[in-house]
Design an enzyme around this catalytic site. Structure first.
Site, mmCIF file in Angstrom:
data_model
loop_
_atom_site.group_PDB
_atom_site.id
_atom_site.type_symbol
_atom_site.label_atom_id
_atom_site.label_comp_id
_atom_site.label_asym_id
_atom_site.label_seq_id
_atom_site.Cartn_x
_atom_site.Cartn_y
_atom_site.Cartn_z
ATOM 1 N N LYS A 53 1.323 -1.028 -0.279
ATOM 2 C CA LYS A 53 -0.204 -0.297 -0.152
ATOM 3 C C LYS A 53 0.989 1.084 -0.378
ATOM 4 O O LYS A 53 0.179 1.927 -0.682
ATOM 5 C CB LYS A 53 -0.738 -0.220 0.787
ATOM 6 C CG LYS A 53 -1.948 -1.226 0.925
ATOM 7 C CD LYS A 53 -2.760 -1.442 2.616
ATOM 8 C CE LYS A 53 -3.850 -2.619 1.919
ATOM 9 N NZ LYS A 53 -4.340 -3.243 3.433
ATOM 10 N N GLN A 97 -5.168 -2.150 9.125
ATOM 11 C CA GLN A 97 -4.484 -3.549 8.579
ATOM 12 C C GLN A 97 -5.062 -3.938 9.377
ATOM 13 O O GLN A 97 -4.735 -4.253 11.039
ATOM 14 C CB GLN A 97 -3.565 -3.438 8.756
ATOM 15 C CG GLN A 97 -3.187 -4.564 7.633
ATOM 16 C CD GLN A 97 -3.583 -5.051 6.281
ATOM 17 O OE1 GLN A 97 -3.250 -3.751 5.752
ATOM 18 N NE2 GLN A 97 -3.929 -5.837 5.797
ATOM 19 N N ASP A 120 -11.032 2.360 3.440
ATOM 20 C CA ASP A 120 -11.338 1.255 3.405
ATOM 21 C C ASP A 120 -13.135 1.034 3.038
ATOM 22 O O ASP A 120 -13.106 -0.441 2.931
ATOM 23 C CB ASP A 120 -11.166 0.317 4.593
ATOM 24 C CG ASP A 120 -9.732 -0.427 4.602
ATOM 25 O OD1 ASP A 120 -9.287 -1.183 3.238
ATOM 26 O OD2 ASP A 120 -9.044 -1.026 5.480
HETATM 27 N N1 GUN Z 1 -6.884 -7.855 5.809
HETATM 28 C C1 GUN Z 1 -6.991 -8.338 4.453
HETATM 29 N N2 GUN Z 1 -7.546 -7.223 4.029
HETATM 30 C C2 GUN Z 1 -7.899 -6.457 4.138
HETATM 31 C C3 GUN Z 1 -8.609 -4.935 3.401
HETATM 32 O O1 GUN Z 1 -9.182 -4.761 2.424
HETATM 33 N N3 GUN Z 1 -8.312 -3.785 4.630
HETATM 34 C C4 GUN Z 1 -7.195 -3.883 5.603
HETATM 35 N N4 GUN Z 1 -7.510 -2.597 6.645
HETATM 36 N N5 GUN Z 1 -7.139 -4.961 6.041
HETATM 37 C C5 GUN Z 1 -7.474 -5.873 5.686
#
Ligand code: GUN
Length: 303
Positions: A53, A97, A120
């Site tokens: 990211k 996350q 998100d």
């Molecule tokens: N963990 C697994 N997939 C995701 C996601 O799309 N966003 C976040 N923040 N954590 C994750």
């Protein structure tokens, strides 16, 4: 029949060219879009996702604000970090996350993120807006799948879509998005009896179960579009999806590979949402059209 490949890497690259232009436009107005990425603990998998990211931000010209917190961070300390990011006007998107350590209440943390920085799309407000069909921040993985489907040129309206996996992150929001586009949606999950009975009817089969090779050719209707959201690491180190790619590609009309399908799109849609957040703040950008969240990005045909 051998399926055509839906190339997530190529679509991602196409979108990112446009993103750099949008970053340049924002920069011309004195705004550098910025994403805060919060990671609690030292899970190896989460570290990889977070690094991807941050790299995507750099690739597209966004600022990133990594917040690496130790495993024993208390819920209160994490909420304080989020509050500070909520107030920081350089930050347009906040991503925490998941999963979080067990001693932290994930719901409370997600609800603490300002709804207009919730790139998100996990805040209840944004989940609710997805239900009524005008989400500002569609969750990144299903948002990416939606754009991948668009590249096939098929109108999903009236199509039988079967989603395998009912998670909050993929399966459920995916179902809502496709329902909004007038598909007939079935969601299967771990308690579903006789999975094949459902999947065999799918014009579009979307699999997000986290089980390697769950879907063999006998579960797939001839000519179906198959989207594999799974990312599984085998004991020998290979990364595979939930679909038996070699077998299913002889039956489907379109299929996503793993890697190189849905994965690159998830990160790219996070950048899209962050850009949209920055544009919204100063009142520019595509915004949300009359027909809902999907008006924010027009379909891209890379064929
Ligand atoms: N963990 C697994 N997939 C995701 C996601 O799309 N966003 C976040 N923040 N954590 C994750």
């Amino acid at each position: 029949m051998t399926a055509k490949i839906i190339d997530g890497k190529a679509l991602s690259a196409t979108l990112r060219v446009r993103f750099r232009q949008r970053v340049a436009d924002l920069s011309g107005r004195g705004v550098q879009p910025g994403l805060a990425v919060v990671l609690v603990g030292d899970s190896a998998a989460s570290q990889v996702y977070v690094r991807n990211k941050i790299n995507a931000c750099r690739d597209c010209g966004l600022a990133s604000y990594p917040q690496f917190l130790p495993m024993d961070t208390s819920e209160k300390e994490l909420l304080d970090v989020i509050e500070r990011l909520n107030q920081d006007e350089n930050v347009h998107g906040i991503l925490v996350q998941l999963p979080l350590p067990k001693h932290i209440d994930m719901r409370r943390v997600l609800e603490a993120i300002a709804v207009d920085k919730d790139v998100d799309g996990f805040h209840l407000y944004n989940v609710g807006s997805l239900v009524v069909g005008n989400s500002i921040f569609p969750p990144c993985t299903p948002y990416g799948v939606q754009l991948l489907l668009d590249t096939t040129g098929l109108d999903v309206s009236g199509q039988n879509v079967v989603i395998v996996g009912a998670s909050n992150i993929v399966g459920k929001p995916m179902a809502l998005m496709l329902l909004q586009r007038e598909a007939t949606v079935t969601v299967c999950h771990v308690k579903t009896r006789d999975l094949a009975q459902h999947t065999i009817l799918a014009d579009i089969l979307i699999v997000a179960a986290g089980v390697p090779n769950l879907i063999g050719a006998q579960l797939v209707k001839r000519g179906a579009i198959v989207i594999d959201v799974g990312i599984n690491r085998l004991p020998d180190g290979r990364i595979v999806g939930d679909v038996d790619f070699e077998a299913v590609k002889e039956r489907a009309s379109w299929i996503t590979p793993v890697p190189g399908g849905v994965g690159p799109m998830t990160v790219t849609m996070l950048i899209e949402n962050t850009l949209r957040s920055a544009e919204r703040r100063i009142g520019i950008g595509p915004g949300i059209g009359a027909d809902g969240w999907d008006a924010a990005i027009q379909p891209v045909n890379t064929n």
